[in-house]
Design an enzyme around this catalytic site. Structure first.
Site, PDB file in Angstrom:
ATOM      1  CG  HIS A 136       0.776   5.211   4.248  1.00  0.00           C
ATOM      2  ND1 HIS A 136      -0.147   5.060   5.254  1.00  0.00           N
ATOM      3  CD2 HIS A 136       1.583   4.123   4.318  1.00  0.00           C
ATOM      4  CE1 HIS A 136       0.096   3.928   5.906  1.00  0.00           C
ATOM      5  NE2 HIS A 136       1.140   3.341   5.365  1.00  0.00           N
ATOM      6  CG  HIS A 140      -0.319  -0.228   2.509  1.00  0.00           C
ATOM      7  ND1 HIS A 140       0.046  -1.478   2.939  1.00  0.00           N
ATOM      8  CD2 HIS A 140       0.036   0.628   3.494  1.00  0.00           C
ATOM      9  CE1 HIS A 140       0.598  -1.389   4.138  1.00  0.00           C
ATOM     10  NE2 HIS A 140       0.615  -0.114   4.495  1.00  0.00           N
TER      11      HIS A 140
HETATM   12  P1  AMP Z   1       1.442   0.306   7.421  1.00  0.00           P
HETATM   13  O1  AMP Z   1       1.704   0.553   8.871  1.00  0.00           O
HETATM   14  O2  AMP Z   1       2.326   1.055   6.489  1.00  0.00           O
HETATM   15  O3  AMP Z   1       1.401  -1.186   7.129  1.00  0.00           O
HETATM   16  O4  AMP Z   1       0.009   0.905   7.136  1.00  0.00           O
HETATM   17  C1  AMP Z   1      -1.178   0.237   7.381  1.00  0.00           C
HETATM   18  C2  AMP Z   1      -2.218   1.300   7.552  1.00  0.00           C
HETATM   19  O5  AMP Z   1      -3.495   0.701   7.433  1.00  0.00           O
HETATM   20  C3  AMP Z   1      -2.169   1.990   8.912  1.00  0.00           C
HETATM   21  O6  AMP Z   1      -1.941   3.377   8.703  1.00  0.00           O
HETATM   22  C4  AMP Z   1      -3.532   1.700   9.505  1.00  0.00           C
HETATM   23  O7  AMP Z   1      -4.048   2.776  10.251  1.00  0.00           O
HETATM   24  C5  AMP Z   1      -4.358   1.406   8.280  1.00  0.00           C
HETATM   25  N1  AMP Z   1      -5.517   0.569   8.519  1.00  0.00           N
HETATM   26  C6  AMP Z   1      -5.555  -0.605   9.185  1.00  0.00           C
HETATM   27  N2  AMP Z   1      -6.816  -1.089   9.194  1.00  0.00           N
HETATM   28  C7  AMP Z   1      -7.569  -0.208   8.501  1.00  0.00           C
HETATM   29  C8  AMP Z   1      -8.954  -0.137   8.160  1.00  0.00           C
HETATM   30  N3  AMP Z   1      -9.826  -1.094   8.531  1.00  0.00           N
HETATM   31  N4  AMP Z   1      -9.394   0.927   7.438  1.00  0.00           N
HETATM   32  C9  AMP Z   1      -8.529   1.891   7.064  1.00  0.00           C
HETATM   33  N5  AMP Z   1      -7.222   1.887   7.348  1.00  0.00           N
HETATM   34  C10 AMP Z   1      -6.742   0.851   8.066  1.00  0.00           C
END
Ligand code: AMP
Length: 129
Positions: free
Chosen positions: A117, A115
């Protein structure tokens, strides 16, 4: 609630389905801001900036993280970045924004589905903490 760092350290790298599959399959709700046949983008549940959007490929194809990228992924990788630019415009981030890809435990990755950001709406700092 665990900090981002604790969540990342607790998340073992794996190819298993993640919470993002549930969002793709509409099994859990998400605030979706963009969707086409290849890319889904939704607002982060724990925003780190006034605008914080997560862009994911709808088909993971082994891309648990950017460190798993192969030549076969060139198209989806380019598409994710181009879509981020489109969404930044849609969100009114004319003054700038930041794209981040966390990878692995030391990169603070907590969800093992590639993903990007998209962060904006406030002044970013450099170097990042
Ligand atoms: P990372 O830490 O780079 O793996 O980013 C994962 C991101 O996914 C984090 O910023 C979380 O806040 C976000 N996240 C996890 N679960 C959800 C969800 N159900 N809806 C939206 N964002 C989410």
């Amino acid at each position: 609630m665990a900090s981002e760092k604790e969540a990342a350290l607790a998340a073992a790298p794996s190819d298993s389905p993640t919470i993002f599959d549930k969002i793709i399959n509409k099994e859990i709700p998400a605030n979706i801001v963009f969707e086409d046949d290849k890319v889904l983008a939704f607002r982060d549940i724990a925003p780190q900036a006034p605008t914080h959007i997560v862009l994911i490929p709808k088909v993971k194809d082994g891309l648990t993280g950017i460190s798993k990228a192969e030549e076969q992924h060139f198209e989806i990788l380019g598409r994710l970045l181009y879509t981020a630019k489109l969404i930044a415009k849609q969100e009114g981030l004319e003054d700038g924004f930041r794209l981040v890809i966390n990878d692995g435990p030391k990169g603070c990755q907590s969800v093992y589905h590639l993903h990007v950001h998209l962060l904006g709406g406030r002044q970013m700092n450099w170097p990042p903490g």
